[in-house]
Design an enzyme around this catalytic site. Structure first.
Site, mmCIF file in Angstrom:
data_model
loop_
_atom_site.group_PDB
_atom_site.id
_atom_site.type_symbol
_atom_site.label_atom_id
_atom_site.label_comp_id
_atom_site.label_asym_id
_atom_site.label_seq_id
_atom_site.Cartn_x
_atom_site.Cartn_y
_atom_site.Cartn_z
ATOM 1 C CB CYS A 164 51.493 63.847 38.168
ATOM 2 S SG CYS A 164 52.472 64.867 37.063
ATOM 3 C CG ASN B 180 57.752 65.521 35.754
ATOM 4 O OD1 ASN B 180 58.900 65.624 35.369
ATOM 5 N ND2 ASN B 180 57.360 66.072 36.885
ATOM 6 C CB CYS C 177 49.816 69.257 34.473
ATOM 7 S SG CYS C 177 49.523 69.549 32.724
ATOM 8 N NE ARG C 178 47.774 65.361 37.668
ATOM 9 C CZ ARG C 178 47.368 64.111 37.646
ATOM 10 N NH1 ARG C 178 46.417 63.720 38.480
ATOM 11 N NH2 ARG C 178 47.908 63.235 36.812
ATOM 12 C CB SER C 179 54.437 65.943 39.757
ATOM 13 O OG SER C 179 54.956 65.762 38.468
ATOM 14 C CG ASP D 251 45.967 64.995 34.350
ATOM 15 O OD1 ASP D 251 46.361 66.145 34.070
ATOM 16 O OD2 ASP D 251 46.580 63.971 34.024
#
Ligand code: 4NP
Length: 154
Positions: A8, A11, A13-15, A123
């Site tokens: 993401c 690096n 939050c999402r990934s 996001d």
């Protein structure tokens, strides 16, 4: 070993959420010795930071095990170190390709490409909605695991 890298922008939050959620799925499917999971950023914005508190809280809410996490930035040489690079949104995929160069071995995908709803994952750093992100990541990871099983005969 099949090596997967979720990617993401930051690096934080999402990934890393995808990494921990997918790691838990793999454990539950007894595939820990077949699939290795990592995560990286396309930007250097959050270098030196760990998992964002809102992401950590959301994972804890769903009892997803979390291990030590520090931001790591995707580099050109990573292309040969992983079998799959999974971006969270269209912009991530654009930047993954910019960093890695030509995708000769067709390793680059977007997470919700493995579902019937090929949207971007929003996001939560901007939306504040970690629950929707969690649900989208679970959906994408479920489809991705099915894809991996078929593709790699595991
Ligand atoms: P992520 O969220 O890409 O899901 O980790 C973001 C975190 C930080 C920033 C952008 C997105 N930032 O610009 O610092």
């Amino acid at each position: 070993m099949i090596k997967v890298c979720f990617v993401c922008l930051g690096n934080i939050c999402r990934s890393p959420m995808a990494k921990f959620i997918f790691q838990n799925m793999i454990k539950n499917a007894n595939l820990e010795n077949k699939i290795l999971v990592d995560s990286k950023a396309t930007s250097t914005e959050e270098v030196g930071h760990s998992l964002y508190p809102g992401a950590k809280e959301e994972l804890e809410k769903h009892h997803i095990p979390i291990t030590e996490h520090m931001v790591s930035v995707l580099e050109k040489d990573d292309y040969d170190n992983y079998d799959y690079f999974i971006g969270m949104d269209t912009s991530n995929v654009f930047h993954i390709k910019r960093i890695l160069g030509e995708d000769k071995k067709n390793k680059i995908f977007k997470l919700l490409d493995f579902t019937n709803d090929r949207r971007d994952i929003s996001d939560p750093w901007f939306t504040g909605d970690f629950t929707s992100t969690y649900q989208d990541i679970v959906l994408g990871c479920t489809g991705f695991l099915e894809f991996l099983k078929e593709e790699n005969d595991i």
